[in-house]
Design a protein around this motif. Sequence first.
Motif, PDB file in Angstrom:
ATOM      1  N   LEU A 139      -9.300  10.399   5.018  1.00  0.00           N
ATOM      2  CA  LEU A 139      -7.410  11.025   4.630  1.00  0.00           C
ATOM      3  C   LEU A 139      -7.213  11.353   6.213  1.00  0.00           C
ATOM      4  CD1 LEU A 139      -6.046  12.459   3.004  1.00  0.00           C
ATOM      5  CD2 LEU A 139      -7.618  14.786   3.442  1.00  0.00           C
ATOM      6  N   GLU A 140      -7.381  11.452   6.993  1.00  0.00           N
ATOM      7  CA  GLU A 140      -7.003  11.736   7.842  1.00  0.00           C
ATOM      8  C   GLU A 140      -6.693   9.884   8.373  1.00  0.00           C
ATOM      9  OE1 GLU A 140      -8.190  12.409  13.132  1.00  0.00           O
ATOM     10  OE2 GLU A 140      -9.969  11.752  11.728  1.00  0.00           O
ATOM     11  N   LYS A 141      -7.259   9.163   8.613  1.00  0.00           N
ATOM     12  CA  LYS A 141      -6.626   7.681   8.288  1.00  0.00           C
ATOM     13  C   LYS A 141      -5.096   7.957   7.980  1.00  0.00           C
ATOM     14  CE  LYS A 141      -6.479   3.489  10.329  1.00  0.00           C
ATOM     15  NZ  LYS A 141      -6.239   2.789  11.490  1.00  0.00           N
ATOM     16  N   ALA A 142      -4.982   8.189   6.875  1.00  0.00           N
ATOM     17  CA  ALA A 142      -3.664   8.409   5.427  1.00  0.00           C
ATOM     18  C   ALA A 142      -2.983   8.964   6.857  1.00  0.00           C
ATOM     19  CB  ALA A 142      -4.364   8.707   4.587  1.00  0.00           C
ATOM     20  N   LEU A 143      -3.181  10.197   6.701  1.00  0.00           N
ATOM     21  CA  LEU A 143      -2.346  11.442   7.210  1.00  0.00           C
ATOM     22  C   LEU A 143      -1.979  11.092   8.100  1.00  0.00           C
ATOM     23  CD1 LEU A 143      -3.732  14.541   6.103  1.00  0.00           C
ATOM     24  CD2 LEU A 143      -2.527  13.354   5.589  1.00  0.00           C
ATOM     25  N   ALA A 144      -2.576   9.813   9.271  1.00  0.00           N
ATOM     26  CA  ALA A 144      -1.968   9.302  10.431  1.00  0.00           C
ATOM     27  C   ALA A 144      -1.084   8.111  10.526  1.00  0.00           C
ATOM     28  CB  ALA A 144      -3.233   8.537  11.431  1.00  0.00           C
ATOM     29  N   LEU A 145      -1.678   7.187   9.646  1.00  0.00           N
ATOM     30  CA  LEU A 145      -0.124   6.378   8.940  1.00  0.00           C
ATOM     31  C   LEU A 145       0.857   7.138   8.163  1.00  0.00           C
ATOM     32  CD1 LEU A 145      -3.250   3.676   7.540  1.00  0.00           C
ATOM     33  CD2 LEU A 145      -1.746   3.555   9.658  1.00  0.00           C
ATOM     34  N   ASP A 202     -12.171  -0.282  -2.934  1.00  0.00           N
ATOM     35  CA  ASP A 202     -11.294   0.290  -2.106  1.00  0.00           C
ATOM     36  C   ASP A 202     -11.049   0.578  -1.161  1.00  0.00           C
ATOM     37  OD1 ASP A 202      -9.433   2.214  -4.030  1.00  0.00           O
ATOM     38  OD2 ASP A 202     -10.931   3.663  -4.330  1.00  0.00           O
ATOM     39  N   GLU A 203     -12.568   0.182  -0.455  1.00  0.00           N
ATOM     40  CA  GLU A 203     -13.475  -0.341   0.854  1.00  0.00           C
ATOM     41  C   GLU A 203     -12.299  -1.960   1.316  1.00  0.00           C
ATOM     42  OE1 GLU A 203     -16.895   1.830   2.110  1.00  0.00           O
ATOM     43  OE2 GLU A 203     -17.243  -0.219   0.868  1.00  0.00           O
ATOM     44  N   LYS A 204     -12.604  -2.793   0.422  1.00  0.00           N
ATOM     45  CA  LYS A 204     -11.816  -3.718   0.137  1.00  0.00           C
ATOM     46  C   LYS A 204     -10.158  -4.083   0.772  1.00  0.00           C
ATOM     47  CE  LYS A 204     -11.677  -8.291  -1.265  1.00  0.00           C
ATOM     48  NZ  LYS A 204     -12.539  -9.660  -2.063  1.00  0.00           N
ATOM     49  N   ILE A 205      -9.792  -3.228   0.086  1.00  0.00           N
ATOM     50  CA  ILE A 205      -8.092  -3.054  -0.241  1.00  0.00           C
ATOM     51  C   ILE A 205      -7.886  -2.828   1.447  1.00  0.00           C
ATOM     52  CG2 ILE A 205      -6.373  -0.920  -1.084  1.00  0.00           C
ATOM     53  CD1 ILE A 205      -7.465  -1.910  -3.563  1.00  0.00           C
ATOM     54  N   VAL A 206      -8.577  -1.370   2.049  1.00  0.00           N
ATOM     55  CA  VAL A 206      -8.152  -1.458   2.901  1.00  0.00           C
ATOM     56  C   VAL A 206      -8.267  -2.053   3.881  1.00  0.00           C
ATOM     57  CG1 VAL A 206      -8.369   1.753   2.697  1.00  0.00           C
ATOM     58  CG2 VAL A 206      -9.954   0.296   3.576  1.00  0.00           C
ATOM     59  N   ARG A 207      -9.388  -3.290   4.213  1.00  0.00           N
ATOM     60  CA  ARG A 207      -9.963  -4.225   5.136  1.00  0.00           C
ATOM     61  C   ARG A 207      -9.215  -5.024   5.562  1.00  0.00           C
ATOM     62  NH1 ARG A 207     -15.088  -3.594   3.082  1.00  0.00           N
ATOM     63  NH2 ARG A 207     -14.637  -5.708   1.961  1.00  0.00           N
ATOM     64  N   LEU A 208      -7.461  -5.494   3.262  1.00  0.00           N
ATOM     65  CA  LEU A 208      -7.100  -6.497   3.776  1.00  0.00           C
ATOM     66  C   LEU A 208      -5.668  -5.612   3.912  1.00  0.00           C
ATOM     67  CD1 LEU A 208      -7.948  -7.806   0.008  1.00  0.00           C
ATOM     68  CD2 LEU A 208      -8.375  -8.591   1.920  1.00  0.00           C
ATOM     69  N   ARG A 209      -5.749  -4.289   4.328  1.00  0.00           N
ATOM     70  CA  ARG A 209      -4.501  -3.716   3.999  1.00  0.00           C
ATOM     71  C   ARG A 209      -4.466  -2.529   4.700  1.00  0.00           C
ATOM     72  NH1 ARG A 209      -0.807  -3.070  -1.336  1.00  0.00           N
ATOM     73  NH2 ARG A 209       0.084  -2.938  -0.150  1.00  0.00           N
ATOM     74  N   PRO A 210      -4.861  -2.395   5.972  1.00  0.00           N
ATOM     75  CA  PRO A 210      -4.878  -1.799   7.158  1.00  0.00           C
ATOM     76  C   PRO A 210      -4.345  -0.934   7.503  1.00  0.00           C
ATOM     77  CG  PRO A 210      -5.313  -3.775   8.128  1.00  0.00           C
ATOM     78  CD  PRO A 210      -4.998  -4.417   6.922  1.00  0.00           C
ATOM     79  N   LYS A 211      -2.663  -1.080   7.454  1.00  0.00           N
ATOM     80  CA  LYS A 211      -1.800  -0.038   7.599  1.00  0.00           C
ATOM     81  C   LYS A 211      -1.508   0.721   6.763  1.00  0.00           C
ATOM     82  CE  LYS A 211      -0.930  -2.245  12.058  1.00  0.00           C
ATOM     83  NZ  LYS A 211      -1.970  -0.860  13.186  1.00  0.00           N
ATOM     84  N   ASP A 212      -1.866   0.571   5.544  1.00  0.00           N
ATOM     85  CA  ASP A 212      -1.270   0.885   4.389  1.00  0.00           C
ATOM     86  C   ASP A 212      -2.037   2.599   3.677  1.00  0.00           C
ATOM     87  OD1 ASP A 212      -1.389   1.806   1.483  1.00  0.00           O
ATOM     88  OD2 ASP A 212      -1.757   0.407   0.138  1.00  0.00           O
ATOM     89  N   PRO A 213      -1.326   3.539   4.175  1.00  0.00           N
ATOM     90  CA  PRO A 213      -1.391   4.924   3.694  1.00  0.00           C
ATOM     91  C   PRO A 213      -1.881   5.236   2.636  1.00  0.00           C
ATOM     92  CG  PRO A 213       0.864   4.986   4.188  1.00  0.00           C
ATOM     93  CD  PRO A 213       0.674   4.012   4.535  1.00  0.00           C
ATOM     94  N   VAL A 214      -1.674   4.848   1.411  1.00  0.00           N
ATOM     95  CA  VAL A 214      -2.652   5.230   0.192  1.00  0.00           C
ATOM     96  C   VAL A 214      -4.092   4.786  -0.041  1.00  0.00           C
ATOM     97  CG1 VAL A 214      -1.352   4.208  -2.063  1.00  0.00           C
ATOM     98  CG2 VAL A 214      -0.072   5.259  -0.838  1.00  0.00           C
ATOM     99  N   GLY A 215      -4.318   3.551   1.154  1.00  0.00           N
ATOM    100  CA  GLY A 215      -4.640   2.653   0.187  1.00  0.00           C
ATOM    101  C   GLY A 215      -5.898   3.964   1.033  1.00  0.00           C
ATOM    102  N   TYR A 216      -5.634   4.624   2.480  1.00  0.00           N
ATOM    103  CA  TYR A 216      -6.741   4.989   3.562  1.00  0.00           C
ATOM    104  C   TYR A 216      -6.916   6.082   2.005  1.00  0.00           C
ATOM    105  CZ  TYR A 216      -8.013   2.403   7.104  1.00  0.00           C
ATOM    106  OH  TYR A 216      -8.432   1.112   7.855  1.00  0.00           O
ATOM    107  N   TYR A 217      -6.024   6.799   1.338  1.00  0.00           N
ATOM    108  CA  TYR A 217      -5.843   8.283   0.794  1.00  0.00           C
ATOM    109  C   TYR A 217      -6.913   7.548  -0.592  1.00  0.00           C
ATOM    110  CZ  TYR A 217      -4.594  11.622  -2.431  1.00  0.00           C
ATOM    111  OH  TYR A 217      -4.776  12.919  -3.599  1.00  0.00           O
ATOM    112  N   ASN A 218      -6.962   6.979  -0.912  1.00  0.00           N
ATOM    113  CA  ASN A 218      -7.477   6.094  -2.279  1.00  0.00           C
ATOM    114  C   ASN A 218      -9.096   6.392  -1.553  1.00  0.00           C
ATOM    115  OD1 ASN A 218      -5.591   6.539  -4.272  1.00  0.00           O
ATOM    116  ND2 ASN A 218      -5.167   4.478  -3.847  1.00  0.00           N
ATOM    117  N   LEU A 219      -9.463   5.608  -0.853  1.00  0.00           N
ATOM    118  CA  LEU A 219     -10.934   5.709  -0.105  1.00  0.00           C
ATOM    119  C   LEU A 219     -10.936   6.643   0.168  1.00  0.00           C
ATOM    120  CD1 LEU A 219     -13.280   3.759   1.318  1.00  0.00           C
ATOM    121  CD2 LEU A 219     -11.482   3.919   3.436  1.00  0.00           C
ATOM    122  N   ALA A 220     -10.370   7.645   0.556  1.00  0.00           N
ATOM    123  CA  ALA A 220     -11.075   9.019   0.567  1.00  0.00           C
ATOM    124  C   ALA A 220     -11.504   9.963  -0.649  1.00  0.00           C
ATOM    125  CB  ALA A 220      -9.669  10.157   1.334  1.00  0.00           C
ATOM    126  N   CYS A 221     -10.078   9.440  -1.691  1.00  0.00           N
ATOM    127  CA  CYS A 221     -11.056  10.394  -2.721  1.00  0.00           C
ATOM    128  C   CYS A 221     -11.958   9.542  -3.469  1.00  0.00           C
ATOM    129  CB  CYS A 221      -9.919   9.519  -3.747  1.00  0.00           C
ATOM    130  SG  CYS A 221      -8.227  10.807  -3.962  1.00  0.00           S
TER     131      CYS A 221
END
Length: 163
Positions: free
Chosen positions: A119-125, A85-104
């Motif tokens: 989760l805050e980042k996911a909501l902000a995105l 999940d950390e790698k996914i958000v590095r590759l897609r830094p503007k993806d709210p679902v990626g940050y949501y999954n990272l929060a999980c």
Amino acid sequence: MDRRGQLSKVLDCMSKELYRFLAREMNIRRPSEPIRPGQQQDYLDFEINFFEALVAESPDFLDALIPLAEAYTQKGLHKKGLGVDEKIVRLRPKDPVGYYNLACSYSLLERTPDALAALEKALALGYSDRVHLRRDADLENIRKDPRYRALLARFSGPRLSCS
């Protein structure tokens, strides 16, 4: 055809082979049939091996990373899932679902401050699936934290509510 196109073709072919394998080896005849107890772990092991092989060949292949993270989490391999999940958000830094999954993933590992930040980042995105957010068992660890409700209240507007 470029490497990404080739990998997509391989993924499509391997998905068909996966279904044939499941049908033959595990007696799963239709995708609508539930996987019986005992079969779930075999299926997850196969899926993890399958996506790990794709990622070994192409480390930034998101179409393999996303289901790999999900399979790790389903199998209870939360640290491995977090790494993906950390790698996914590095590759897609503007993806709210990626940050949501990272929060999980953070929540499952009881890393509450990190989970709330993701989760805050996911909501902000723009993450806005409030039904899933309220019911997702992966977030159970952070729901008891008062900062969770405060965070949802900040983003409540027309999109989210704390209830």
